[in-house]
Design an enzyme around this catalytic site. Structure first.
Site, PDB file in Angstrom:
ATOM      1  N   SER A  71     -53.935  68.861  67.040  1.00 34.42           N
ATOM      2  CA  SER A  71     -52.766  69.739  66.987  1.00 34.42           C
ATOM      3  C   SER A  71     -53.154  71.178  67.261  1.00 34.42           C
ATOM      4  O   SER A  71     -54.245  71.610  66.917  1.00 34.42           O
ATOM      5  CB  SER A  71     -52.084  69.664  65.628  1.00 34.42           C
ATOM      6  OG  SER A  71     -51.000  70.585  65.605  1.00 34.42           O
ATOM      7  N   LYS A 100     -51.384  62.360  62.414  1.00 31.28           N
ATOM      8  CA  LYS A 100     -50.878  63.331  63.404  1.00 31.28           C
ATOM      9  C   LYS A 100     -49.374  63.149  63.600  1.00 31.28           C
ATOM     10  O   LYS A 100     -48.621  64.118  63.731  1.00 31.28           O
ATOM     11  CB  LYS A 100     -51.619  63.184  64.739  1.00 31.28           C
ATOM     12  CG  LYS A 100     -51.049  64.062  65.865  1.00 31.28           C
ATOM     13  CD  LYS A 100     -51.169  65.533  65.516  1.00 31.28           C
ATOM     14  CE  LYS A 100     -50.505  66.549  66.396  1.00 31.28           C
ATOM     15  NZ  LYS A 100     -49.813  66.311  67.569  1.00 31.28           N
ATOM     16  N   HIS A 127     -47.677  64.708  60.731  1.00 26.59           N
ATOM     17  CA  HIS A 127     -47.767  66.158  60.961  1.00 26.59           C
ATOM     18  C   HIS A 127     -46.612  66.605  61.854  1.00 26.59           C
ATOM     19  O   HIS A 127     -45.921  67.585  61.570  1.00 26.59           O
ATOM     20  CB  HIS A 127     -49.110  66.504  61.608  1.00 26.59           C
ATOM     21  CG  HIS A 127     -49.159  67.862  62.249  1.00 26.59           C
ATOM     22  ND1 HIS A 127     -48.558  68.128  63.463  1.00 26.59           N
ATOM     23  CD2 HIS A 127     -49.698  69.034  61.841  1.00 26.59           C
ATOM     24  CE1 HIS A 127     -48.733  69.402  63.770  1.00 26.59           C
ATOM     25  NE2 HIS A 127     -49.424  69.972  62.801  1.00 26.59           N
ATOM     26  N   ASN A 128     -46.369  65.873  62.940  1.00 30.29           N
ATOM     27  CA  ASN A 128     -45.298  66.258  63.853  1.00 30.29           C
ATOM     28  C   ASN A 128     -43.925  66.097  63.207  1.00 30.29           C
ATOM     29  O   ASN A 128     -43.037  66.915  63.428  1.00 30.29           O
ATOM     30  CB  ASN A 128     -45.376  65.437  65.137  1.00 30.29           C
ATOM     31  CG  ASN A 128     -46.440  65.959  66.084  1.00 30.29           C
ATOM     32  OD1 ASN A 128     -47.418  66.560  65.654  1.00 30.29           O
ATOM     33  ND2 ASN A 128     -46.258  65.731  67.367  1.00 30.29           N
ATOM     34  N   GLU A 186     -43.474  68.969  61.184  1.00 31.35           N
ATOM     35  CA  GLU A 186     -43.211  70.082  62.116  1.00 31.35           C
ATOM     36  C   GLU A 186     -41.710  70.132  62.456  1.00 31.35           C
ATOM     37  O   GLU A 186     -41.098  71.208  62.463  1.00 31.35           O
ATOM     38  CB  GLU A 186     -44.073  69.866  63.367  1.00 31.35           C
ATOM     39  CG  GLU A 186     -43.823  70.786  64.541  1.00 31.35           C
ATOM     40  CD  GLU A 186     -44.681  70.368  65.761  1.00 31.35           C
ATOM     41  OE1 GLU A 186     -45.915  70.231  65.613  1.00 31.35           O
ATOM     42  OE2 GLU A 186     -44.110  70.160  66.852  1.00 31.35           O
ATOM     43  N   LYS A 240     -40.235  64.863  72.348  1.00 34.26           N
ATOM     44  CA  LYS A 240     -41.029  63.901  73.105  1.00 34.26           C
ATOM     45  C   LYS A 240     -41.141  62.588  72.341  1.00 34.26           C
ATOM     46  O   LYS A 240     -41.574  61.590  72.907  1.00 34.26           O
ATOM     47  CB  LYS A 240     -42.418  64.464  73.386  1.00 34.26           C
ATOM     48  CG  LYS A 240     -42.360  65.658  74.313  1.00 34.26           C
ATOM     49  CD  LYS A 240     -43.670  65.868  75.038  1.00 34.26           C
ATOM     50  CE  LYS A 240     -43.778  67.285  75.566  1.00 34.26           C
ATOM     51  NZ  LYS A 240     -44.015  68.253  74.461  1.00 34.26           N
TER      52      LYS A 240
END
Ligand code: 6PG
Length: 475
Positions: A128, A182, A185-186, A189, A260
């Site tokens: 990231s 990850k 994490h997104n 986010e 995405k």
């Protein structure tokens, strides 16, 4: 000399990772499907360190020291599979293949199992921090075998961001653990960005504040508990003036948020695991709603009947919004860490949540001061069942509770949508409730489908004969 590590796929992320490695003294083999891109890297940055360029995959693999470590940085999905397949034919047992793209974790689990059959280590590695992070120090979340980390870990730790001298990289866990973390994490986010957007929207509506005035507010917030990269860049985006029109930049940007897919994956996985990640889900749905053009066009005709804003104490209102934002943020993180714990148990990954908060303190998009507090909470109680119940966060959220309720109430009364603020507060009230109305749901399920229920006064499974004598039976 043989290269320490190789990077194949020299798009902007791959190129920057390769440069970061070279700048840290590693000899880096570089390869790209189209050789021109490799030559371009050599031309532009060849003097930044020692690169070994190759035109063919075979030469690229041959240029690596054993055990060979190859970082694959190509598009997720088919292109990644194609590159891996080619590498498998050229590598030897003990070699390491690192997928540093945003792969979906089930793909990573599948690839890891397949490469293990060949004696190869497959490391699904979350990275990231965007282009800038890849070059100057990202947050790195590698999964895969502990054995592969012995070779790979020191290199990744060297090129990662550091906070207080501690690298923002650690071995997350086996299999797909790295890409899973990850992904969450997104998701976080997404939640962080939605909460910031709701705070901005409320202050614009309620105070009639201009974007540049609000830039000031966010800049001030960034000096307190909310200090984080996303709050910092919110101030920068809000103060930016569009050079074409001279208007505030945010006023000329279309209000349709794109994605995405990593936020959507997070919500899909949360549904499968049965973990309520309402903050992330609302954030993901809010993006989808913003892009629902036909529905929004039809919706313009709907009545509003909302009160008119009349805020007398601007400063008090801004403080309330800040507290509501902080409390909602803590809820979103608490939910995200629940999801990590659930996946860790489901897949046997043994993920240390405190360590995840630690490697998110620098380099990544959600880097924030308050992650230190999360690490401390999990250090105090490694199997903490609910992050918001940690004494520090319970106090912090408790302090902001009145403000949070006022803001969610005012937003509803004035017709300003705050799905993430409101659902986080609903989650908070639900999780602390002594009794929830799920009892009635169980009654209804038993009535129409004989789905059975548990009782509060005794163990066992029961069913009531609703069509007959209404007598309850052991099921
Ligand atoms: C990061 C980011 C990055 C992500 C973008 C775009 O950690 O550097 O999370 O990996 O791809 O933020 O995500 P969306 O297009 O889904 O908003």
């Amino acid at each position: 000399t043989a290269a320490h590590i190789g990077v194949t796929g020299l798009g902007v992320m791959g190129r920057n990772l390769a440069r970061n490695l070279a700048r840290h003294g590693y000899t880096v083999a570089v390869h790209n499907r189209t050789y021109a891109r490799t030559q371009q890297l050599m031309e532009d940055h060849g003097d930044e360190g020692t690169f070994v360029p190759s035109e063919s995959t075979a030469d690229f693999v041959a240029s690596l020291a054993t055990p060979r470590t190859v970082v694959v940085m190509v598009k997720a999905g088919g292109p990644t599979d194609a590159v891996i397949e080619e590498l498998v034919g050229l590598l030897e047992p003990g070699d390491i293949v690192v997928d540093a793209g945003n792969a979906h974790f089930p793909d990573t689990m599948r690839r890891e199992a397949a490469l293990r059959e060949h004696g190869l280590h497959f490391v699904g590695c979350g990275v990231s921090g965007g282009e800038e992070g890849a070059l100057n120090g990202p947050s790195i979340m590698p999964g895969g075998s502990a054995q592969s980390y012995a070779t790979l870990g020191p290199m990744l730790e060297a090129i990662s961001a550091h906070v207080d001298g501690v690298p923002c990289c650690t071995h997350v866990g086996p299999g797909g653990a790295g890409h899973f973390v990850k992904m969450v994490h997104n998701g976080i986010e997404y939640a962080d960005m939605q909460l910031i957007a709701e705070a901005y929207d409320l202050m614009r509506h309620a105070l009639g504040a201009t974007p540049s005035e609000l830039a000031q507010v966010f800049a001030e917030w960034n000096a307190g508990d909310l200090e984080s990269y996303l709050i910092e860049i919110t101030a920068k985006v809000l103060e930016h003036t569009d050079p074409v029109t001279g208007s505030a930049f945010v006023d000329v940007v279309a209000d349709r948020a794109e994605q995405k897919g990593t936020g959507r994956w997070t919500v899909q996985s949360a549904l499968d695991l049965g973990v309520p990640v309402t903050g992330i889900a609302e954030a993901t749905f809010a993006r989808a709603l913003s892009g629902s053009v036909p529905q929004r066009t039809a919706g313009q005709a709907l009545p509003g009947h909302a009160a008119r804003w009349d805020v007398t104490d601007r400063e008090a209102f801004i403080t309330d919004v800040r507290k509501a934002l902080y409390a909602s943020k803590v809820v979103a993180y608490s939910q995200g860490f629940d999801q990590i714990a659930a996946a860790s148990a489901e897949y046997g990954w043994d993920i240390d949540r405190g360590a995840m908060a630690r490697i998110w303190r620098g380099g990544c998009i959600i880097r924030a001061k308050f992650l230190d507090r999360i690490t401390q909470a999990y250090e105090r109680t490694p199997d903490l069942p609910l992050l918001i119940a940690d004494p520090y966060f319970a106090d912090a959220v408790g302090d902001g509770l009145d403000a949070w309720r006022r803001i969610v109430g005012l937003a509803a009364a004035h017709g300003v949508p705050t799905p993430a603020f409101a659902s986080s507060l609903a989650y908070y009230d639900a999780i602390r409730a002594e009794r929830l109305p799920a009892n009635l749901i169980q009654g209804l399920r038993d009535y129409f489908g004989a789905h059975t229920y548990h009782r509060t006064d005794t163990d066992g499974v029961f069913h009531t004969d609703w069509s007959g004598d209404h007598v309850e039976h052991d099921a």
